[in-house]
Design a protein around this motif. Structure first.
Motif, mmCIF file in Angstrom:
data_model
loop_
_atom_site.group_PDB
_atom_site.id
_atom_site.type_symbol
_atom_site.label_atom_id
_atom_site.label_comp_id
_atom_site.label_asym_id
_atom_site.label_seq_id
_atom_site.Cartn_x
_atom_site.Cartn_y
_atom_site.Cartn_z
ATOM 1 N N LEU A 38 0.822 -1.209 0.000
ATOM 2 C CA LEU A 38 0.000 0.000 0.000
ATOM 3 C C LEU A 38 0.858 1.262 0.000
ATOM 4 O O LEU A 38 0.616 2.198 -0.769
ATOM 5 C CB LEU A 38 -0.934 -0.010 1.213
ATOM 6 C CG LEU A 38 -2.035 -1.073 1.213
ATOM 7 C CD1 LEU A 38 -2.785 -1.078 2.541
ATOM 8 C CD2 LEU A 38 -3.003 -0.833 0.061
ATOM 9 N N SER A 39 1.870 1.293 0.852
ATOM 10 C CA SER A 39 2.697 2.496 0.957
ATOM 11 C C SER A 39 3.576 2.678 -0.278
ATOM 12 O O SER A 39 3.784 3.804 -0.742
ATOM 13 C CB SER A 39 3.549 2.456 2.221
ATOM 14 O OG SER A 39 4.388 1.313 2.251
ATOM 15 N N ALA A 40 4.094 1.584 -0.840
ATOM 16 C CA ALA A 40 4.920 1.692 -2.044
ATOM 17 C C ALA A 40 4.088 2.170 -3.230
ATOM 18 O O ALA A 40 4.535 3.024 -4.014
ATOM 19 C CB ALA A 40 5.570 0.349 -2.358
ATOM 20 N N PRO A 44 -7.251 -3.539 6.021
ATOM 21 C CA PRO A 44 -6.674 -4.633 5.226
ATOM 22 C C PRO A 44 -5.413 -5.222 5.841
ATOM 23 O O PRO A 44 -4.767 -6.070 5.227
ATOM 24 C CB PRO A 44 -6.342 -3.937 3.901
ATOM 25 C CG PRO A 44 -5.959 -2.555 4.325
ATOM 26 C CD PRO A 44 -6.828 -2.230 5.525
ATOM 27 N N PHE A 45 -5.050 -4.778 7.052
ATOM 28 C CA PHE A 45 -3.783 -5.168 7.655
ATOM 29 C C PHE A 45 -3.948 -6.419 8.521
ATOM 30 O O PHE A 45 -4.537 -6.355 9.599
ATOM 31 C CB PHE A 45 -3.228 -4.023 8.510
ATOM 32 C CG PHE A 45 -3.164 -2.718 7.776
ATOM 33 C CD1 PHE A 45 -2.106 -2.439 6.927
ATOM 34 C CD2 PHE A 45 -4.168 -1.769 7.919
ATOM 35 C CE1 PHE A 45 -2.038 -1.235 6.247
ATOM 36 C CE2 PHE A 45 -4.120 -0.562 7.243
ATOM 37 C CZ PHE A 45 -3.050 -0.298 6.401
ATOM 38 N N PRO A 46 -3.443 -7.566 8.066
ATOM 39 C CA PRO A 46 -3.583 -8.807 8.853
ATOM 40 C C PRO A 46 -2.941 -8.662 10.230
ATOM 41 O O PRO A 46 -1.829 -8.138 10.368
ATOM 42 C CB PRO A 46 -2.816 -9.838 8.009
ATOM 43 C CG PRO A 46 -2.822 -9.284 6.629
ATOM 44 C CD PRO A 46 -2.745 -7.800 6.800
ATOM 45 N N VAL A 106 0.466 5.278 9.517
ATOM 46 C CA VAL A 106 1.835 4.786 9.350
ATOM 47 C C VAL A 106 2.115 4.499 7.876
ATOM 48 O O VAL A 106 3.198 4.821 7.356
ATOM 49 C CB VAL A 106 2.048 3.520 10.200
ATOM 50 C CG1 VAL A 106 3.365 2.832 9.835
ATOM 51 C CG2 VAL A 106 2.035 3.867 11.687
ATOM 52 N N THR A 107 1.150 3.927 7.193
ATOM 53 C CA THR A 107 1.311 3.611 5.771
ATOM 54 C C THR A 107 1.535 4.872 4.944
ATOM 55 O O THR A 107 2.422 4.925 4.081
ATOM 56 C CB THR A 107 0.076 2.859 5.254
ATOM 57 O OG1 THR A 107 -0.057 1.619 5.970
ATOM 58 C CG2 THR A 107 0.178 2.570 3.771
ATOM 59 N N VAL A 108 0.727 5.898 5.204
ATOM 60 C CA VAL A 108 0.874 7.167 4.468
ATOM 61 C C VAL A 108 2.217 7.811 4.786
ATOM 62 O O VAL A 108 2.902 8.339 3.897
ATOM 63 C CB VAL A 108 -0.286 8.122 4.802
ATOM 64 C CG1 VAL A 108 -0.036 9.501 4.196
ATOM 65 C CG2 VAL A 108 -1.606 7.553 4.302
#
Length: 230
Positions: A18-20, A80-82, A95-97
């Motif tokens: 997601l972040s990439a 969506p984060f397991p 954190v992803t952003v």
């Protein structure tokens, strides 16, 4: 141990994907802005590139995580984060952003360098052809691939390593699992070895994907040149 490490690894993979993807998208948008014919968009894009290159990713992640940690996750926000509880979905997204922004400026500079490397004549030709923006982007991507894919792949591997910053918050990831298990069992070497193996395996997959993409982008030129060589 195996099911847990798989879940945490999937968490890391999800954060990275997601972040990439977000970092690559923003980087392309910034390059488009930096090439705009008006001064204001160029100045704004160049400023964002400079800031995102200059601010440490750890600072971005800590700031975003702390900001999101004090706020409840909206009900509509997907998780969506397991391995990450739904109540912490906002933290995981923050954190992803932040991770995406940490790589945006670096990727934008790589893309800008590749764009300049193809030369003014080929850049002008891509404009004269009158292609729509998406087709022109595909053409430029293919033209710049030889000079951009290798550093982009290296940056994406480094981006994978940056996902370990997610362990600063209760967001499921591989490095957080290594820390947790090492603290609980004091078997630091064992769990560090598992973590190292996991990150190396994921890094190799990223590298292989970039090499495969580089090969695929070069195939059309090879096919065109081959009959002429006969």
């Amino acid at each position: 141990m195996v099911p847990q490490v798989v879940t945490q690894t999937l968490g890391t993979v999800t954060i990275w994907l997601l972040s990439a993807a977000l970092a690559l998208s923003i980087a392309v948008a910034l390059i488009a802005g930096s090439l705009h014919r008006h001064r204001a968009p160029r100045a704004l894009a160049d400023a964002v590139i400079t800031v995102t290159r200059g601010v440490p990713t750890s600072l971005l992640v800590v700031s975003a995580g702390i900001f999101a940690f004090t706020r409840p996750a909206p009900g509509w926000l997907p998780d969506p984060f397991p391995g990450t509880p739904a109540s912490l979905a906002l933290v995981a997204w923050a954190v992803t952003v932040a991770l995406a922004l940490g790589s945006t400026g670096h990727l934008a500079v790589i893309f800008a360098t590749g764009y300049r490397s193809i030369g003014a004549a080929r850049r002008e030709q891509s404009i004269v052809l009158g292609l729509d923006p998406l087709r022109r982007l595909r053409l430029l991507t293919r033209e710049t691939a030889p000079s951009t894919l290798a550093p982009t792949g290296a940056r994406l591997v480094h981006h994978l390593h940056n996902t370990a910053f997610a362990a600063l918050f209760p967001v499921a990831d591989l490095f957080g699992w290594v820390q947790q298990r090492a603290n609980e069992t004091f078997e630091v070497g064992r769990y560090a070895a598992v973590g190292i193996a996991g990150y190396v395996a994921l890094s190799v997959l990223i590298w292989a994907a970039c090499r495969g993409l580089e090969h695929w982008l070069r195939l059309p030129a090879t096919r065109v040149a081959h009959p002429a060589a006969r």
